[in-house]
Design a protein around this motif. Structure first.
Motif, PDB file in Angstrom:
ATOM      1  N   ARG A  43     -46.698 -41.718-132.611  1.00 36.95           N
ATOM      2  CA  ARG A  43     -46.340 -40.733-131.448  1.00 36.95           C
ATOM      3  C   ARG A  43     -47.851 -40.273-131.089  1.00 36.95           C
ATOM      4  N   LYS A  60     -47.374 -51.818-128.571  1.00 39.66           N
ATOM      5  CA  LYS A  60     -46.297 -51.446-128.198  1.00 39.66           C
ATOM      6  C   LYS A  60     -45.069 -50.898-129.105  1.00 39.66           C
ATOM      7  N   ASN A  62     -46.141 -48.226-130.616  1.00 41.05           N
ATOM      8  CA  ASN A  62     -46.489 -46.715-130.663  1.00 41.05           C
ATOM      9  C   ASN A  62     -46.077 -46.337-129.540  1.00 41.05           C
ATOM     10  N   ARG A  63     -45.383 -44.844-129.390  1.00 43.68           N
ATOM     11  CA  ARG A  63     -45.182 -44.202-128.060  1.00 43.68           C
ATOM     12  C   ARG A  63     -46.155 -43.322-127.552  1.00 43.68           C
ATOM     13  N   HIS A  88     -43.358 -48.569-123.710  1.00 44.00           N
ATOM     14  CA  HIS A  88     -43.741 -47.711-124.919  1.00 44.00           C
ATOM     15  C   HIS A  88     -44.334 -46.556-124.320  1.00 44.00           C
ATOM     16  N   GLU A  90     -43.716 -43.065-122.949  1.00 44.44           N
ATOM     17  CA  GLU A  90     -42.565 -42.213-123.089  1.00 44.44           C
ATOM     18  C   GLU A  90     -42.461 -41.149-122.051  1.00 44.44           C
TER      19      GLU A  90
END
Length: 208
Positions: A43, A60, A62-63, A88, A90
């Protein structure tokens, strides 16, 4: 620098930022994201996300949460996320980097590209980046830092310093000033193009 000056500067830049600064600053941006992309499942907080130029480059798995002080820049970023279907990502939030509205330890990685010369309180901002990063997590900074020794470059930086408010960044900003009082461990520093004018700084938050 103050918040109103920053907003005014980036209101002027928003319409052409990608065509000018997007190209000029691409090397440092790509270097930072390439370093982050070595791992998935993270994150990530991108501070000063601007027009979202980097968002499509992240892995993609990972946020990514992006924040910026400029409404005008964020509008371009939001249009990019919708157009490119960047699932992705957030969230994109209007927020002051010196007063982050996130809980302690909310992110595995915090990245700030071309931001620290802009914020009104660099030391306070660094403390906030550390606070929202998990213990043992990484903080990655890409920035211009003033020349460490006297010479032509330092003279030019000093000459430009009074124009900081109009430019939207501080040409005479030093790494020592940014890191003063920080408890972060500096893991590495390397220069990035163009002309070695920018540095990629990797810090790590100490374990509690």
């Amino acid at each position: 620098m103050d918040a109103d000056s920053i907003r005014a500067a980036y209101r002027r830049y928003a319409g052409f930022y990608d065509r000018v600064f997007g190209v000029l600053l691409a090397s440092g941006r790509h270097a930072a994201v390439a370093w982050l992309n070595r791992r998935g499942g993270l994150r990530i907080l991108e501070v000063g996300v601007g027009t979202g130029l980097s968002l499509s480059d992240y892995r993609k798995d990972n946020r990514v949460v992006g924040i910026d002080l400029s409404t005008d820049m964020l509008k371009v970023a939001q249009e990019r996320v919708a157009r490119e279907r960047l699932d992705h990502v957030e969230g994109l939030l209007e927020m002051d980097a010196g007063k982050l509205a996130f809980a302690d330890g909310s992110f595995d990685v915090v990245v700030a590209m071309y931001v620290m010369t802009v914020v009104p309180d660099p030391q306070g901002t660094m403390a906030e980046l550390e606070r929202v990063c998990k213990p043992g997590g990484d903080i990655v900074i890409v920035n211009h830092f003033a020349a460490p020794r006297p010479g032509l470059r330092r003279a030019v930086e000093g000459w430009l310093a009074p124009l900081s408010k109009k430019l939207g960044w501080r040409p005479d900003f030093t790494m020592d000033a940014m890191m003063k009082g920080s408890r972060l461990a500096v893991e590495s520093v390397r220069t990035v193009p163009p002309f070695g004018l920018f540095s990629l700084l990797h810090c790590r938050r100490q374990n509690a």
